[in-house]
Design an enzyme around this catalytic site. Structure first.
Site, PDB file in Angstrom:
ATOM      1  N   GLU A  99       0.825  -1.219   0.000  1.00 21.87           N
ATOM      2  CA  GLU A  99       0.000   0.000   0.000  1.00 21.87           C
ATOM      3  C   GLU A  99       0.850   1.256   0.000  1.00 21.87           C
ATOM      4  OE1 GLU A  99      -4.370  -0.995   1.942  1.00 21.87           O
ATOM      5  OE2 GLU A  99      -3.064   0.361   3.013  1.00 21.87           O
ATOM      6  N   HIS A 112       8.782 -26.604  -1.527  1.00 22.23           N
ATOM      7  CA  HIS A 112       8.160 -27.746  -2.190  1.00 22.23           C
ATOM      8  C   HIS A 112       6.919 -27.338  -2.974  1.00 22.23           C
ATOM      9  CE1 HIS A 112      10.689 -30.811  -0.129  1.00 22.23           C
ATOM     10  NE2 HIS A 112      10.888 -29.750   0.634  1.00 22.23           N
ATOM     11  N   LYS A 149     -14.305   0.000  -3.827  1.00 22.83           N
ATOM     12  CA  LYS A 149     -15.399   0.407  -2.934  1.00 22.83           C
ATOM     13  C   LYS A 149     -16.448   1.192  -3.708  1.00 22.83           C
ATOM     14  CE  LYS A 149     -12.443   1.014   1.111  1.00 22.83           C
ATOM     15  NZ  LYS A 149     -11.905   1.980   2.054  1.00 22.83           N
TER      16      LYS A 149
HETATM   17  O1  PA5 Z   1      -3.446   1.017   5.950  1.00 26.18           O
HETATM   18  C1  PA5 Z   1      -4.580   1.432   5.858  1.00 26.18           C
HETATM   19  O2  PA5 Z   1      -4.856   2.634   6.052  1.00 26.18           O
HETATM   20  C2  PA5 Z   1      -5.726   0.521   5.507  1.00 26.18           C
HETATM   21  O3  PA5 Z   1      -5.313  -0.773   5.274  1.00 26.18           O
HETATM   22  C3  PA5 Z   1      -6.730   0.493   6.639  1.00 26.18           C
HETATM   23  O4  PA5 Z   1      -6.102   0.021   7.798  1.00 26.18           O
HETATM   24  C4  PA5 Z   1      -7.924  -0.393   6.291  1.00 26.18           C
HETATM   25  O5  PA5 Z   1      -8.502   0.027   5.084  1.00 26.18           O
HETATM   26  C5  PA5 Z   1      -8.948  -0.330   7.395  1.00 26.18           C
HETATM   27  O6  PA5 Z   1      -9.360   0.982   7.606  1.00 26.18           O
HETATM   28  P1  PA5 Z   1     -10.078   1.403   8.947  1.00 26.18           P
HETATM   29  O7  PA5 Z   1      -9.158   1.164  10.061  1.00 26.18           O
HETATM   30  O8  PA5 Z   1     -10.390   2.856   8.753  1.00 26.18           O
HETATM   31  O9  PA5 Z   1     -11.312   0.564   9.045  1.00 26.18           O
END
Ligand code: PA5
Length: 444
Positions: free
Chosen positions: A284, A305, A419
């Protein structure tokens, strides 16, 4: 401090792999220090281990004891950065089989990270007959997957314990002020912990988001923060001996050589979920603007393996980063009777830790010969202190690495794309335009 070893990647790197990046690393480090780079408002994690509020720590430990005393099971609801750190640390420091082995502390299940009705029903059915509590974790407080899971588990809690009783079993970890979860928690009077505004989900493992479930499992979260604090002090020092600088430079240089995929490899099943946490952290943070090393993970020797053939001889765009511990916590002596037919006489008197280490060494030699550079990160022991070091090391290296590549390592704009479509398909208010666009394309 953690040891980083680049020896087995050197044949693939130009001589100036580090020196040519020192200016970039200095700039990246200064951006992290000053919080004035892209996404700089999300660098609160840099100083977190030194600034952890001690009253918050006392509340965490106190709450953990309450959860332990009233629960056979803790259900942790969260997705992405709101569960991967806790899960990785739980499995690393106890076992992937924690729920089978825990005797004195509650079982811990993670949900809210899927929309599978089968997985949800399975866990709802399991806890129906148990005394359970819920830790719902969502920084935004609005994420669909945990919101849906929380709805279902809250209903079950209220069915079992009544609305009052349920209130004592719900612990919300979220933003201090904003989001639907915060509003609901305020309205219902749930106990809450805050994820600082300046710390994004994937950098939140050392906040209450990660620490509360670990404290419930009886792990020493103060030791984890001391390990992170030691790493913080060392890694914020500029210089070419800094292992985070070396790691960021080496992966950046390997990427420039066409090594597009990084495999985080381990020789401990305990590190399997750590690989999942690490993939999110780097994926990310760096996978944007049409760039970025693709992060994948493998667990050896089992994956030798299954994936071993590809790693040895497939497309040559891989490099490996191995995480290992110098000392496993246990020993396991091999003592075959001479001539017992096992064919293992050559291992007599050897410990399994020695065999595992020779497997690692043999694999490095094979993979390097096959064109796969190998980076090695060594921690001392599988303890909270060293786990805190590992978490901080990768967070810091990831921040450096993102800035070295000219990216914003703290946003994740691409996550919105699915989303938008999902909400349009579900008919969520506010997504009528996208719904119409899908209809016009015949996609409804
Ligand atoms: O790293 C991030 O920001 C995302 O992976 C969030 O942790 C994930 O989308 C969950 O979001 P939230 O904690 O707002 O529910």
């Amino acid at each position: 401090m953690l040891q980083f070893d680049v020896t087995h990647a050197l044949p693939f790197l130009p001589k100036n792999w580090l020196s040519s990046r020192l200016d970039g690393l200095t700039d990246a480090r200064n951006l992290l220090e000053r919080g004035n780079g892209l996404g700089g408002e999300f660098t609160g994690w840099v100083n977190l281990p030194a600034q952890f509020d001690q009253r918050e720590m006392q509340r965490l430990l106190h709450t953990a004891r309450i959860i332990q005393s009233q629960s056979e099971v803790l259900v942790v609801i969260g997705i992405g950065g709101s569960y991967l750190g806790a899960r990785a640390m739980l499995e690393l420091l106890t076992s992937p089989n924690y729920n089978l082995l825990c005797k004195k502390t509650p079982q811990i299940f993670f949900t809210g990270n899927t929309l599978s009705p089968d997985a949800m029903t399975e866990l709802l059915d399991y806890v129906r007959e148990k005394d359970f509590s819920v830790n719902v974790v969502s920084k935004s407080g609005n994420t669909t997957e945990p919101s849906v899971a929380f709805l279902l588990f809250r209903q079950l809690l209220e069915e079992k314990y009544g609305r009052e009783g349920a209130r004592d079993r719900i612990f919300a970890t979220t933003d201090r002020k904003e989001g639907s979860l915060r509003a609901l928690a305020n309205q219902e009077g749930y106990a809450t912990f805050s994820i600082p505004r300046s710390i994004g989900g994937r950098y939140s493992a050392l906040t209450a988001a990660g620490l509360l479930p670990l404290a419930v499992a009886g792990l020493d979260i103060r030791e984890m923060l001391s390990g992170a604090a030691e790493a913080m002090t060392a890694l914020r020092q500029p210089g070419q001996d800094n292992p985070a600088w070396q790691y960021a430079a080496a992966r950046n240089a390997l990427y420039a050589q066409g090594k597009n995929i990084e495999l985080l490899a381990c020789y401990e099943p305990h590190l399997r979920s750590f690989g999942e946490w690490w993939k999110q952290l780097f994926g990310e943070s760096e996978g944007k603007d049409g760039q970025g090393v693709f992060p994948a993970s493998v667990e050896f020797t089992t994956d030798l393996h299954s994936m071993g053939q590809y790693i040895q001889e497939g497309t040559r765009d891989l490099f490996e980063t191995v995480v290992r511990f110098t000392y496993p916590l246990s020993s396991c002596l091999l003592d075959p009777e001479p001539g017992d037919g096992s064919g293992l006489d050559y291992l007599r008197g050897k410990d399994l830790r020695y065999v595992n280490e020779q497997a690692r060494r043999g694999t490095v030699l094979a993979h390097v010969a096959g064109g796969v550079p190998n980076l090695l990160l060594t921690a001392g022991e599988r303890t909270p202190f060293w786990a805190g070091q590992l978490v901080y090391f990768f967070e810091y290296a990831c921040g450096l690495s993102g800035y070295l590549s000219g990216l914003n390592p703290f946003n994740q704009p691409g996550v919105e794309a699915y989303k938008t479509n999902m909400f349009a398909l579900l008919g969520k208010p506010g997504h009528e335009g996208q719904r119409q666009a899908l209809a016009d394309q015949g996609l409804l």
